[in-house]
Design an enzyme around this catalytic site. Sequence first.
Site, PDB file in Angstrom:
ATOM      1  N   TYR A  31       3.297  -5.031  -2.314  1.00 30.30           N
ATOM      2  CA  TYR A  31       4.626  -4.443  -2.498  1.00 30.30           C
ATOM      3  C   TYR A  31       5.666  -5.518  -2.775  1.00 30.30           C
ATOM      4  O   TYR A  31       6.567  -5.330  -3.602  1.00 30.30           O
ATOM      5  CB  TYR A  31       5.011  -3.643  -1.248  1.00 30.30           C
ATOM      6  CG  TYR A  31       4.179  -2.403  -1.072  1.00 30.30           C
ATOM      7  CD1 TYR A  31       4.519  -1.221  -1.715  1.00 30.30           C
ATOM      8  CD2 TYR A  31       3.046  -2.409  -0.268  1.00 30.30           C
ATOM      9  CE1 TYR A  31       3.750  -0.078  -1.565  1.00 30.30           C
ATOM     10  CE2 TYR A  31       2.269  -1.270  -0.103  1.00 30.30           C
ATOM     11  CZ  TYR A  31       2.622  -0.110  -0.760  1.00 30.30           C
ATOM     12  OH  TYR A  31       1.855   1.020  -0.623  1.00 30.30           O
ATOM     13  N   ASP A  67      -3.833   5.570  -5.267  1.00 25.46           N
ATOM     14  CA  ASP A  67      -2.692   4.888  -4.672  1.00 25.46           C
ATOM     15  C   ASP A  67      -2.524   3.524  -5.356  1.00 25.46           C
ATOM     16  O   ASP A  67      -2.427   3.461  -6.573  1.00 25.46           O
ATOM     17  CB  ASP A  67      -2.899   4.799  -3.152  1.00 25.46           C
ATOM     18  CG  ASP A  67      -1.738   4.167  -2.409  1.00 25.46           C
ATOM     19  OD1 ASP A  67      -0.718   4.853  -2.222  1.00 25.46           O
ATOM     20  OD2 ASP A  67      -1.849   2.990  -2.030  1.00 25.46           O
ATOM     21  N   HIS A 119      -1.867  13.185  -0.032  1.00 24.58           N
ATOM     22  CA  HIS A 119      -1.939  11.951  -0.810  1.00 24.58           C
ATOM     23  C   HIS A 119      -3.379  11.437  -0.857  1.00 24.58           C
ATOM     24  O   HIS A 119      -3.819  10.885  -1.862  1.00 24.58           O
ATOM     25  CB  HIS A 119      -1.014  10.915  -0.160  1.00 24.58           C
ATOM     26  CG  HIS A 119      -1.022   9.581  -0.832  1.00 24.58           C
ATOM     27  ND1 HIS A 119      -0.412   9.358  -2.044  1.00 24.58           N
ATOM     28  CD2 HIS A 119      -1.565   8.388  -0.457  1.00 24.58           C
ATOM     29  CE1 HIS A 119      -0.566   8.082  -2.397  1.00 24.58           C
ATOM     30  NE2 HIS A 119      -1.274   7.484  -1.447  1.00 24.58           N
TER      31      HIS A 119
END
Length: 290
Positions: free
Chosen positions: A213, A106, A271
Amino acid sequence: MTLDESRLSHRFTERGGVRLHYVEAGEGPLVVLLHGFPELWYSWRHQIPALVEAGYRVIAPDMRGYNLSDKPAGVAAYAIDELTADVAALIQAAGAERAAAVVGHDWGGGVAWAFAMRYPALLERLVILNCPHPARLLAAFRTARQLRKSWYMFFFQLPKVPELLAQRNDYALFRASVQEDPRRPGAVTDEDLARYLEAWSRPGALTATINYYRASFRPSGMRGRGKSPRIDTPVLVIWGEHDRYLGSELAAPDPELVPNARVTRIPDASHFVHYDRPERVNQLLLDFLR
């Protein structure tokens, strides 16, 4: 394999005034494990004992902003240049000339991709778990399908609101991600989850982790995207096919940018592929390192 925490050493190193926590175990060639969002070093609980048993020295940090590592103020502190420099500092702190492998999942995978571009002399191999090459992800943002999957990345650009939502109902949003996304029943136990909750509850942790982010969408973070340096390092991509955040078409990097890549898809994994199929991931990882 079961993680024996008595065999772990908890250490700290500092770079640029930011103190980074990491666990270390084993002897032999160095393997660096970089966790994703919203995780911590403990995310590698299935991989650390397997690597140590196979004769590797492992360091698994809490990335800056996470758990016991410092949480510097400001979005700029989480720019990709800072994150990759942290990895270089960890390798130096370990007293190694280079890492036998840097492994990232990730967001840790995003940092690992960038590290391989910026510091090619500091690693021999690169392993990526469910994280697309940056150029592949940027191209995917031009499609409605991936934009729908990545809605949270844009939501995280708002000030304060994401933090307020994330901590509601005892971090229900994050708990759902790490405990409900995996397809293997019991992949994250209540005891495991308690470790995550403790990390999320630390002062400043939510803002720091969401700032990853925010920094990636700032002009400095966007600069140079689509013009990625070629990675000649051997690369293994392990991809859980039931990833609700990333389309499976993103697994394979552009062969012109990453000519020495192999991609292994695991159809019955999410994921969080290393939670769902730890034995398979460990075997792929060890075979690639050997």
